[in-house]
Scaffold this motif. Structure first.
Motif, mmCIF file in Angstrom:
data_model
loop_
_atom_site.group_PDB
_atom_site.id
_atom_site.type_symbol
_atom_site.label_atom_id
_atom_site.label_comp_id
_atom_site.label_asym_id
_atom_site.label_seq_id
_atom_site.Cartn_x
_atom_site.Cartn_y
_atom_site.Cartn_z
ATOM 1 N N MET A 127 4.406 8.472 19.943
ATOM 2 C CA MET A 127 3.969 8.027 18.904
ATOM 3 C C MET A 127 3.687 9.122 17.679
ATOM 4 O O MET A 127 3.220 10.100 18.294
ATOM 5 N N PRO A 128 4.226 8.876 16.555
ATOM 6 C CA PRO A 128 4.214 9.707 15.747
ATOM 7 C C PRO A 128 2.611 10.064 15.130
ATOM 8 O O PRO A 128 1.746 9.292 15.151
ATOM 9 N N PRO A 129 2.247 11.505 15.167
ATOM 10 C CA PRO A 129 0.890 11.536 14.659
ATOM 11 C C PRO A 129 0.526 10.999 13.184
ATOM 12 O O PRO A 129 1.473 10.844 12.592
ATOM 13 N N TYR A 130 -0.589 11.094 13.039
ATOM 14 C CA TYR A 130 -1.187 10.623 11.603
ATOM 15 C C TYR A 130 -0.618 11.795 10.732
ATOM 16 O O TYR A 130 -1.087 12.982 10.889
ATOM 17 N N ASP A 131 -0.297 11.140 9.472
ATOM 18 C CA ASP A 131 0.143 12.092 8.365
ATOM 19 C C ASP A 131 -0.696 11.435 7.167
ATOM 20 O O ASP A 131 0.004 10.457 6.758
ATOM 21 N N PRO A 132 -1.639 12.086 6.404
ATOM 22 C CA PRO A 132 -2.235 11.360 5.434
ATOM 23 C C PRO A 132 -1.295 11.108 4.352
ATOM 24 O O PRO A 132 -1.607 10.223 3.402
ATOM 25 N N LEU A 133 -0.206 11.951 4.108
ATOM 26 C CA LEU A 133 0.732 11.613 3.050
ATOM 27 C C LEU A 133 1.783 10.607 3.285
ATOM 28 O O LEU A 133 2.222 10.032 2.345
ATOM 29 N N ILE A 134 2.174 10.215 4.399
ATOM 30 C CA ILE A 134 3.243 9.435 4.875
ATOM 31 C C ILE A 134 3.091 8.312 5.748
ATOM 32 O O ILE A 134 3.566 7.236 5.870
ATOM 33 N N THR A 135 1.736 8.327 6.461
ATOM 34 C CA THR A 135 1.341 7.402 7.310
ATOM 35 C C THR A 135 1.038 5.951 6.647
ATOM 36 O O THR A 135 0.003 6.088 5.674
ATOM 37 N N PRO A 136 1.697 4.974 6.737
ATOM 38 C CA PRO A 136 1.350 3.713 5.745
ATOM 39 C C PRO A 136 0.123 3.139 6.380
ATOM 40 O O PRO A 136 -0.373 3.124 7.797
ATOM 41 N N SER A 137 -0.657 2.460 5.940
ATOM 42 C CA SER A 137 -1.785 1.578 6.137
ATOM 43 C C SER A 137 -1.414 0.361 6.748
ATOM 44 O O SER A 137 -0.065 0.098 6.605
ATOM 45 N N ARG A 138 -2.147 -0.290 7.732
ATOM 46 C CA ARG A 138 -1.819 -1.440 8.308
ATOM 47 C C ARG A 138 -2.883 -2.311 8.326
ATOM 48 O O ARG A 138 -4.102 -2.034 8.599
ATOM 49 N N GLY A 139 -2.766 -3.546 7.910
ATOM 50 C CA GLY A 139 -3.634 -4.697 8.101
ATOM 51 C C GLY A 139 -4.802 -4.932 7.104
ATOM 52 O O GLY A 139 -5.790 -5.488 7.119
ATOM 53 N N VAL A 140 -4.882 -3.750 5.980
ATOM 54 C CA VAL A 140 -5.624 -4.175 4.996
ATOM 55 C C VAL A 140 -5.210 -4.460 3.839
ATOM 56 O O VAL A 140 -5.881 -4.882 2.823
ATOM 57 N N GLY A 141 -3.946 -5.080 3.598
ATOM 58 C CA GLY A 141 -3.243 -5.694 2.544
ATOM 59 C C GLY A 141 -2.391 -4.763 1.587
ATOM 60 O O GLY A 141 -2.348 -3.598 1.686
ATOM 61 N N VAL A 142 -1.801 -5.201 0.626
ATOM 62 C CA VAL A 142 -0.682 -4.423 -0.231
ATOM 63 C C VAL A 142 -1.442 -3.724 -1.167
ATOM 64 O O VAL A 142 -0.944 -2.682 -1.834
ATOM 65 N N ILE A 143 -2.618 -4.068 -1.812
ATOM 66 C CA ILE A 143 -3.319 -3.311 -2.653
ATOM 67 C C ILE A 143 -3.745 -2.070 -1.961
ATOM 68 O O ILE A 143 -3.672 -0.921 -2.834
ATOM 69 N N PRO A 144 -4.493 -1.917 -1.188
ATOM 70 C CA PRO A 144 -4.692 -0.474 -0.404
ATOM 71 C C PRO A 144 -3.566 0.298 -0.297
ATOM 72 O O PRO A 144 -3.548 1.673 -0.710
ATOM 73 N N GLU A 145 -2.395 -0.290 0.119
ATOM 74 C CA GLU A 145 -1.198 0.578 0.396
ATOM 75 C C GLU A 145 -0.853 1.102 -0.930
ATOM 76 O O GLU A 145 -0.112 2.199 -1.007
ATOM 77 N N THR A 146 -0.935 0.192 -1.957
ATOM 78 C CA THR A 146 -0.625 0.694 -3.415
ATOM 79 C C THR A 146 -1.141 1.644 -3.928
ATOM 80 O O THR A 146 -0.684 2.894 -4.333
ATOM 81 N N VAL A 147 -2.530 1.845 -3.631
ATOM 82 C CA VAL A 147 -3.402 2.925 -4.040
ATOM 83 C C VAL A 147 -2.966 3.940 -3.524
ATOM 84 O O VAL A 147 -3.011 5.193 -3.887
ATOM 85 N N ARG A 148 -2.916 3.738 -2.028
ATOM 86 C CA ARG A 148 -2.634 4.906 -1.342
ATOM 87 C C ARG A 148 -1.303 5.923 -1.625
ATOM 88 O O ARG A 148 -1.324 7.267 -1.707
ATOM 89 N N THR A 149 -0.376 5.353 -2.120
ATOM 90 C CA THR A 149 0.951 5.807 -2.851
ATOM 91 C C THR A 149 1.014 6.341 -4.379
ATOM 92 O O THR A 149 1.971 6.493 -4.849
ATOM 93 N N TRP A 150 -0.247 5.862 -4.942
ATOM 94 C CA TRP A 150 -0.504 6.013 -6.318
ATOM 95 C C TRP A 150 -0.327 7.565 -6.421
ATOM 96 O O TRP A 150 -1.092 8.310 -5.811
#
Length: 283
Positions: free
Chosen positions: A96-119
């Motif tokens: 299992m790949p370790p967590y990387d705050p820059l590239i690990t996608p969010s999961r189960g919280v919706g597309v809006i948080p994922e959009t903020v994450r990559t902003w």
């Protein structure tokens, strides 16, 4: 069959900003947002328009915070929706790949948080399963120092948000998604569990954590809204609620201590995704 026309209302970036201001969102404040894009209606520009509208309402001195959980970085023995064969478990843990705050996608919280994450300019906390992302001048103070053995407690962004007098915005999301309630679980007697996850340098690790669950959060939210001042309105078609983090945590601490019996305490599962059932990786 022809594709049916979209259902309204038509929502734009300006719609989001204007209706948030009418609701009471203030320029310069810090806002923890839980959201459902599909609840808003037909959004011209999708999640990007919603994030821009949120930032417009908060202004250049405001800070936007969202949950960016990664519950799939967890023990495959706990996955149930769907499960994976037991003979795969050891191999999944080992690779299992370790967590990387820059590239690990969010999961189960919706597309809006994922959009903020990559902003551009977004910062993200370091917890490998229950991280938060933030945009704005207060982002670094909020996300730094998220302890690896404190999912949603005193050494997490939730406690920082409480101290900063931040508010929660439920944008089409229910109280079952309200992570602020979890901070209260760290302030009442709660069992502890062993949580497994990929180690930062590779391999597998376990940590001891407070056991948390969102079971009965909808009931808790109903009572909270009945007893405490919660601003209610709509953004597009989405039912929307606005209230202080500190108020939610204080109320939840009293409510959980009173209503959560020993039989209802969180199961010792170590499930890192308290707001939903554990799921295996999606394709």
């Amino acid at each position: 069959m022809p594709t049916p026309p979209p259902t309204g209302p038509l929502v734009t970036r300006d719609t989001v900003a204007a209706q948030l201001r009418l609701l009471g969102v203030e320029s310069g404040e810090t806002l923890l947002v839980h959201s459902s894009l599909s609840s808003l209606g037909w959004v011209n520009g999708g999640a990007v328009a919603v994030v821009r509208g949120l930032l417009d309402a908060l202004g250049p001195r405001g800070t936007l915070v969202v949950p960016t959980q990664t519950g799939d970085l967890s023990d495959p023995a706990l996955w149930s929706d769907p499960p994976v064969p037991e003979q795969w478990w050891d191999r999944i843990r080992a690779t299992m790949p370790p967590y990387d705050p820059l590239i690990t996608p969010s999961r189960g919280v919706g597309v809006i948080p994922e959009t903020v994450r990559t902003w551009p300019g977004a910062l993200r906390s370091a917890h490998p399963q229950t991280s938060f992302a933030a945009l704005g001048p207060g982002a670094a103070d909020i996300v730094e120092g998220h302890a690896p053995d404190c999912r949603l407690g005193e050494r997490s962004p939730l406690a920082r948000l409480e101290r900063l007098a931040a508010r929660v915005l439920l944008l089409g999301a229910g109280y079952g998604s309200c992570t602020a309630f979890h901070l209260a679980e760290y302030r009442i007697p709660s069992p502890r569990v062993t949580v497994g996850r990929p180690a930062p340098g590779g391999g597998w690790e376990t940590v001891t954590e407070v056991s948390i669950t969102s079971d009965r959060f909808d009931e808790l939210g109903y009572d909270f809204e009945r007893d405490r001042p919660v601003v209610r309105g709509e953004v597009g078609a989405a039912p929307t609620r606005l209230f202080p983090v500190a108020d939610a945590v204080a109320y939840a601490q009293r409510w959980l201590a009173l209503h959560r019996s020993r039989a209802e305490e969180p199961p010792p599962s170590g499930d890192p995704a308290p707001a939903r059932r554990r799921r295996g990786p999606r394709t």
